[in-house]
Design a protein around this motif. Structure first.
Motif, PDB file in Angstrom:
ATOM      1  N   VAL A   1       6.862   8.736  -7.850  1.00  0.00           N
ATOM      2  CA  VAL A   1       5.515   9.265  -7.641  1.00  0.00           C
ATOM      3  C   VAL A   1       5.049   8.818  -6.260  1.00  0.00           C
ATOM      4  O   VAL A   1       5.234   7.666  -5.877  1.00  0.00           O
ATOM      5  N   THR A   2       4.455   9.741  -5.527  1.00  0.00           N
ATOM      6  CA  THR A   2       3.773   9.403  -4.281  1.00  0.00           C
ATOM      7  C   THR A   2       2.283   9.563  -4.541  1.00  0.00           C
ATOM      8  O   THR A   2       1.843  10.609  -5.005  1.00  0.00           O
ATOM      9  N   ILE A   3       1.538   8.517  -4.259  1.00  0.00           N
ATOM     10  CA  ILE A   3       0.098   8.554  -4.436  1.00  0.00           C
ATOM     11  C   ILE A   3      -0.538   8.474  -3.054  1.00  0.00           C
ATOM     12  O   ILE A   3      -0.251   7.546  -2.294  1.00  0.00           O
ATOM     13  N   ARG A   4      -1.362   9.459  -2.715  1.00  0.00           N
ATOM     14  CA  ARG A   4      -2.058   9.487  -1.431  1.00  0.00           C
ATOM     15  C   ARG A   4      -3.477   8.953  -1.660  1.00  0.00           C
ATOM     16  O   ARG A   4      -4.213   9.478  -2.485  1.00  0.00           O
ATOM     17  N   VAL A   5      -3.812   7.890  -0.914  1.00  0.00           N
ATOM     18  CA  VAL A   5      -5.108   7.232  -1.078  1.00  0.00           C
ATOM     19  C   VAL A   5      -5.844   7.167   0.260  1.00  0.00           C
ATOM     20  O   VAL A   5      -5.243   7.303   1.318  1.00  0.00           O
ATOM     21  N   LYS A   6      -7.136   6.930   0.185  1.00  0.00           N
ATOM     22  CA  LYS A   6      -7.959   6.750   1.384  1.00  0.00           C
ATOM     23  C   LYS A   6      -8.831   5.514   1.195  1.00  0.00           C
ATOM     24  O   LYS A   6      -9.572   5.418   0.213  1.00  0.00           O
TER      25      LYS A   6
ATOM     26  N   PHE B   1     -11.416   2.703  -4.303  1.00  0.00           N
ATOM     27  CA  PHE B   1     -10.192   3.422  -4.644  1.00  0.00           C
ATOM     28  C   PHE B   1     -10.485   4.920  -4.636  1.00  0.00           C
ATOM     29  O   PHE B   1     -11.227   5.417  -5.469  1.00  0.00           O
ATOM     30  N   THR B   2      -9.910   5.622  -3.654  1.00  0.00           N
ATOM     31  CA  THR B   2     -10.071   7.065  -3.541  1.00  0.00           C
ATOM     32  C   THR B   2      -8.694   7.704  -3.625  1.00  0.00           C
ATOM     33  O   THR B   2      -7.880   7.543  -2.720  1.00  0.00           O
ATOM     34  N   LEU B   3      -8.435   8.402  -4.703  1.00  0.00           N
ATOM     35  CA  LEU B   3      -7.158   9.081  -4.921  1.00  0.00           C
ATOM     36  C   LEU B   3      -7.276  10.508  -4.383  1.00  0.00           C
ATOM     37  O   LEU B   3      -8.088  11.291  -4.847  1.00  0.00           O
ATOM     38  N   LEU B   4      -6.467  10.828  -3.360  1.00  0.00           N
ATOM     39  CA  LEU B   4      -6.498  12.163  -2.764  1.00  0.00           C
ATOM     40  C   LEU B   4      -5.461  13.087  -3.379  1.00  0.00           C
ATOM     41  O   LEU B   4      -5.713  14.278  -3.531  1.00  0.00           O
ATOM     42  N   ALA B   5      -4.285  12.548  -3.709  1.00  0.00           N
ATOM     43  CA  ALA B   5      -3.224  13.382  -4.277  1.00  0.00           C
ATOM     44  C   ALA B   5      -2.276  12.514  -5.084  1.00  0.00           C
ATOM     45  O   ALA B   5      -2.076  11.341  -4.789  1.00  0.00           O
ATOM     46  N   LEU B   6      -1.694  13.133  -6.101  1.00  0.00           N
ATOM     47  CA  LEU B   6      -0.666  12.497  -6.917  1.00  0.00           C
ATOM     48  C   LEU B   6       0.514  13.462  -6.918  1.00  0.00           C
ATOM     49  O   LEU B   6       0.404  14.564  -7.430  1.00  0.00           O
ATOM     50  N   ILE B   7       1.623  13.060  -6.283  1.00  0.00           N
ATOM     51  CA  ILE B   7       2.757  13.954  -6.062  1.00  0.00           C
ATOM     52  C   ILE B   7       3.970  13.422  -6.828  1.00  0.00           C
ATOM     53  O   ILE B   7       4.581  12.441  -6.409  1.00  0.00           O
TER      54      ILE B   7
ATOM     55  N   ALA C   1      -9.572 -13.978   4.167  1.00  0.00           N
ATOM     56  CA  ALA C   1     -10.095 -12.741   4.755  1.00  0.00           C
ATOM     57  C   ALA C   1     -10.003 -11.601   3.733  1.00  0.00           C
ATOM     58  O   ALA C   1      -9.172 -11.617   2.828  1.00  0.00           O
ATOM     59  N   THR C   2     -10.859 -10.627   3.913  1.00  0.00           N
ATOM     60  CA  THR C   2     -10.837  -9.456   3.050  1.00  0.00           C
ATOM     61  C   THR C   2      -9.633  -8.596   3.400  1.00  0.00           C
ATOM     62  O   THR C   2      -9.379  -8.345   4.579  1.00  0.00           O
ATOM     63  N   PRO C   3      -8.858  -8.147   2.417  1.00  0.00           N
ATOM     64  CA  PRO C   3      -7.712  -7.287   2.719  1.00  0.00           C
ATOM     65  C   PRO C   3      -8.170  -5.955   3.334  1.00  0.00           C
ATOM     66  O   PRO C   3      -9.256  -5.464   3.021  1.00  0.00           O
ATOM     67  N   THR C   4      -7.343  -5.404   4.197  1.00  0.00           N
ATOM     68  CA  THR C   4      -7.643  -4.111   4.801  1.00  0.00           C
ATOM     69  C   THR C   4      -7.306  -3.006   3.800  1.00  0.00           C
ATOM     70  O   THR C   4      -6.195  -2.951   3.290  1.00  0.00           O
ATOM     71  N   PRO C   5      -8.240  -2.133   3.515  1.00  0.00           N
ATOM     72  CA  PRO C   5      -7.943  -1.023   2.599  1.00  0.00           C
ATOM     73  C   PRO C   5      -6.845  -0.121   3.154  1.00  0.00           C
ATOM     74  O   PRO C   5      -6.721   0.049   4.364  1.00  0.00           O
ATOM     75  N   LYS C   6      -6.053   0.446   2.265  1.00  0.00           N
ATOM     76  CA  LYS C   6      -4.920   1.284   2.651  1.00  0.00           C
ATOM     77  C   LYS C   6      -5.332   2.747   2.666  1.00  0.00           C
ATOM     78  O   LYS C   6      -6.033   3.218   1.780  1.00  0.00           O
ATOM     79  N   THR C   7      -4.851   3.460   3.684  1.00  0.00           N
ATOM     80  CA  THR C   7      -4.994   4.899   3.769  1.00  0.00           C
ATOM     81  C   THR C   7      -3.619   5.474   4.026  1.00  0.00           C
ATOM     82  O   THR C   7      -2.901   4.992   4.899  1.00  0.00           O
ATOM     83  N   GLY C   8      -3.224   6.457   3.243  1.00  0.00           N
ATOM     84  CA  GLY C   8      -1.915   7.080   3.423  1.00  0.00           C
ATOM     85  C   GLY C   8      -1.178   7.219   2.109  1.00  0.00           C
ATOM     86  O   GLY C   8      -1.764   7.128   1.032  1.00  0.00           O
ATOM     87  N   ASP C   9       0.127   7.436   2.226  1.00  0.00           N
ATOM     88  CA  ASP C   9       0.972   7.640   1.050  1.00  0.00           C
ATOM     89  C   ASP C   9       1.568   6.327   0.577  1.00  0.00           C
ATOM     90  O   ASP C   9       2.011   5.509   1.382  1.00  0.00           O
ATOM     91  N   VAL C  10       1.581   6.141  -0.723  1.00  0.00           N
ATOM     92  CA  VAL C  10       2.192   4.971  -1.351  1.00  0.00           C
ATOM     93  C   VAL C  10       3.303   5.486  -2.260  1.00  0.00           C
ATOM     94  O   VAL C  10       3.046   6.215  -3.216  1.00  0.00           O
TER      95      VAL C  10
END
Length: 125
Positions: free
Chosen positions: A43-48, A110-116, A77-86
């Motif tokens: 599964v590829t999960i695209r997040v923003k 948590f913003t889910l843009l796509a689930l592939i 430190a606060t973790p940097t939020p991830k944007t892109g494909d996981v």
């Protein structure tokens, strides 16, 4: 007003976000695949701008983290939020209706843009 000092106080509302896509279908020369057996093997999960999140399959209920804290991230430190494909491993069985479940129980963005899904379709119903 409480008359006793409190040691541990939790403020806020408990919430849980649960997401499940519609039945999987793939464009094939044979037409609609909803009545055919499918096996999801990745599964590829695209997040923003996201942190956290958990994914699982409906059959086994085995859960895994989507974005987990890395060892090299500083703890002060606060973790940097991830944007892109996981890219995520997924060991799904052959099924007419494979399910991919995503949920977020933590108070993190948590913003889910796509689930592939990466799946294999068999020719037999």
């Amino acid at each position: 007003y409480p008359t006793v000092a409190q040691i541990y106080v939790v403020v806020g509302l408990d919430y849980s976000t649960r997401m499940r896509p519609m039945r999987l279908d793939a464009s094939q020369r044979m037409g609609n695949t909803q009545s055919l057996h499918k096996a999801v093997h990745g599964v590829t999960i695209r997040v923003k701008d996201s942190l956290g999140g958990i994914y699982s399959d409906n059959a086994r209920g085995q859960e895994s983290d989507i974005i987990e804290r890395q060892i090299e991230w500083p703890m002060d430190a606060t973790p940097t939020p991830k944007t892109g494909d996981v890219e995520l491993p997924f060991d799904g069985d052959l099924s007419l209706d494979p399910q991919i479940l995503v949920r977020q129980d933590d108070p993190l963005p948590f913003t889910l843009l796509a689930l592939i899904p990466k799946m294999e379709v068999t020719g037999r119903p």
